[in-house]
Design an enzyme around this catalytic site. Structure first.
Site, PDB file in Angstrom:
ATOM      1  N   TYR A 300      47.103 -51.762 -23.436  1.00  2.77           N
ATOM      2  CA  TYR A 300      47.067 -53.204 -23.690  1.00  2.77           C
ATOM      3  C   TYR A 300      45.672 -53.697 -23.324  1.00  2.77           C
ATOM      4  O   TYR A 300      45.212 -53.500 -22.200  1.00  2.77           O
ATOM      5  CB  TYR A 300      48.106 -53.939 -22.849  1.00  2.77           C
ATOM      6  CG  TYR A 300      49.530 -53.459 -23.052  1.00  2.77           C
ATOM      7  CD1 TYR A 300      50.390 -54.133 -23.921  1.00  2.77           C
ATOM      8  CD2 TYR A 300      50.018 -52.348 -22.366  1.00  2.77           C
ATOM      9  CE1 TYR A 300      51.705 -53.706 -24.109  1.00  2.77           C
ATOM     10  CE2 TYR A 300      51.321 -51.915 -22.545  1.00  2.77           C
ATOM     11  CZ  TYR A 300      52.153 -52.595 -23.417  1.00  2.77           C
ATOM     12  OH  TYR A 300      53.460 -52.159 -23.596  1.00  2.77           O
ATOM     13  N   HIS A 311      52.443 -56.480 -28.118  1.00  2.00           N
ATOM     14  CA  HIS A 311      52.558 -55.050 -28.383  1.00  2.00           C
ATOM     15  C   HIS A 311      51.308 -54.308 -27.907  1.00  2.00           C
ATOM     16  O   HIS A 311      50.195 -54.839 -27.955  1.00  2.00           O
ATOM     17  CB  HIS A 311      52.756 -54.793 -29.879  1.00  2.00           C
ATOM     18  CG  HIS A 311      54.077 -55.269 -30.399  1.00  2.00           C
ATOM     19  ND1 HIS A 311      55.258 -54.613 -30.138  1.00  2.00           N
ATOM     20  CD2 HIS A 311      54.405 -56.349 -31.153  1.00  2.00           C
ATOM     21  CE1 HIS A 311      56.255 -55.255 -30.711  1.00  2.00           C
ATOM     22  NE2 HIS A 311      55.768 -56.313 -31.342  1.00  2.00           N
ATOM     23  N   LYS A 342      50.454 -48.736 -34.259  1.00  2.00           N
ATOM     24  CA  LYS A 342      49.411 -48.496 -33.278  1.00  2.00           C
ATOM     25  C   LYS A 342      48.377 -47.550 -33.872  1.00  2.00           C
ATOM     26  O   LYS A 342      48.600 -46.936 -34.913  1.00  2.00           O
ATOM     27  CB  LYS A 342      49.997 -47.912 -31.985  1.00  2.00           C
ATOM     28  CG  LYS A 342      51.128 -48.742 -31.408  1.00  2.00           C
ATOM     29  CD  LYS A 342      51.648 -48.163 -30.108  1.00  2.00           C
ATOM     30  CE  LYS A 342      53.007 -48.749 -29.744  1.00  2.00           C
ATOM     31  NZ  LYS A 342      53.055 -50.210 -29.726  1.00  2.00           N
TER      32      LYS A 342
END
Length: 378
Positions: A300, A311, A342
């Site tokens: 993050y 997310h 991702k």
């Protein structure tokens, strides 16, 4: 359409084509490089593509045939006429089959591409082809990306990664393209820490007692023992988190005690993972376990509060710098990361593991390279 053209192999492994080849193939469509007059030189893969399309009638391969000697004692010499099938069957060049498949695929998508070496382009690159932007060719001086091509059974050393595009051809001749880039690691997450918080070392984790709320809620260390229902959380920290906190005297356990336990539990992986963890934290990025995704960490970059976390952006796998990738594993990692929205990043640790392991001293100056791989549709 002009007259049918034929090519001829020369001693340097290129195919020469005369007639109006320069106008038809080089000037108009970016094949080969010019020689004298209207003659051009083609790489075998370029000649194969022109044969495949029917733009080149044949290629003649001069060879010496022994066994039928003339009166002077010399071998007869003939030039064998090769059509597309017989040309490809000879596999003229390293990994010719997979290179031709990718070359033909990109041509069909509207790209011009050339072998990534002089004299096709102005400089030699560490790859197979230079791919030009749509509508441009080798004379425009602009390269869209360098392209490397491998088959699915060809291993890829980590230290051979280069920025550009990697094309992998599987056993059924389907092509997967990966965009390969160096990754800049940065974030804005809070980095302040408390001092001397009480903690206990368990078998493979550390419990932190009565920490300030900010340690979890703002800087996102550990997980509350009480779950989501807490007033003052008791934090369970991984050994990597705990080692990072202990080295900064945020908890009251000796750093070396946690390091030794980490090496007992994980072996040499622990020092590599800790080197990456600490670098991420120093860059303002919060790493958390990536176990659910088959990775070392998920990250993050801009944590303000665990209540508004959002997310994670990256899945990160930590590897030694001498790691060798199998294309199948790359495909698995990148596909999984893409499926959960991702980006897959590989952290290659050059020095962090050599001094580590059981009983070793950790290298605090580990050199880390960050590489991202993503699926690409040309």
């Amino acid at each position: 359409m002009g007259p049918e053209l034929e090519g001829r192999f020369d001693g340097d492994g290129i195919v020469r084509v005369a007639g109006d080849a320069r106008q038809r193939f080089y000037d108009a469509r970016g094949y080969g490089y010019p020689l004298e007059g209207n003659e051009i030189a083609l790489a075998p893969v370029e000649a194969a593509h022109l044969l495949y399309r029917g733009d080149l009638e044949a290629v003649y391969d001069e060879r010496s045939r022994s066994g039928d000697e003339n009166e002077g004692g010399n071998d007869d010499t003939e030039a064998e006429r090769l059509d597309f099938r017989s040309f490809v069957a000879r596999e003229p060049g390293d990994a010719f089959g997979v290179r031709f498949l990718v070359y033909a695929d990109l041509r069909s998508r509207g790209f011009y591409l050339s072998p990534a070496r002089e004299p096709w382009i102005g400089e030699t690159l560490e790859c197979d082809f230079a791919v030009f932007p749509r509508g441009k060719g080798p004379t425009d001086g602009v390269i869209e990306y360098p392209l490397r091509i491998v088959g699915e059974r060809t291993d890829i050393p980590a230290d051979a990664l280069e920025e550009g595009v990697l094309a992998v051809v599987d056993e059924e001749s389907e092509i997967t393209y990966f965009e390969v880039d160096r990754r800049e690691i940065s974030g804005t997450s809070e980095r302040s820490l408390p001092t001397g918080v009480e903690a206990d070392l368990l078998a493979d984790r550390v419990v932190v007692w009565e920490p300030p709320l900010e340690l979890y809620e703002r800087t996102f260390y550990g997980q509350p023992l009480e779950g989501r229902e807490y007033d003052e959380p008791t934090l369970q920290c991984s050994l990597v988190e705990a080692a990072h906190l202990a080295e900064r005297e945020a908890i009251d356990i000796e750093a070396e005690t946690v390091l030794e336990r980490g090496r007992e539990v994980e072996g040499e992986r622990f020092d590599r993972r800790l080197a990456v963890y600490e670098t991420l934290r120093e860059c303002g990025v919060v790493p958390k376990t990536g176990y659910k995704f088959g990775a070392d960490f998920r990250t993050y970059s801009d944590v303000e509060s665990v209540d508004d976390l959002g997310h994670s952006e990256l899945l990160l796998r930590v590897l030694p710098a001498n790691h060798v990738f199998e294309p199948r594993d790359l495909a698995l990692d990148v596909r999984l990361a893409h499926g959960v929205r991702k980006t897959m990043v590989f952290a290659l640790v050059k020095n962090g593991s050599e001094g580590g392991g059981r009983g070793g001293d950790r290298d605090e100056n580990a050199d880390i390279e960050w590489w991202s791989l993503e699926r690409l549709t040309p």
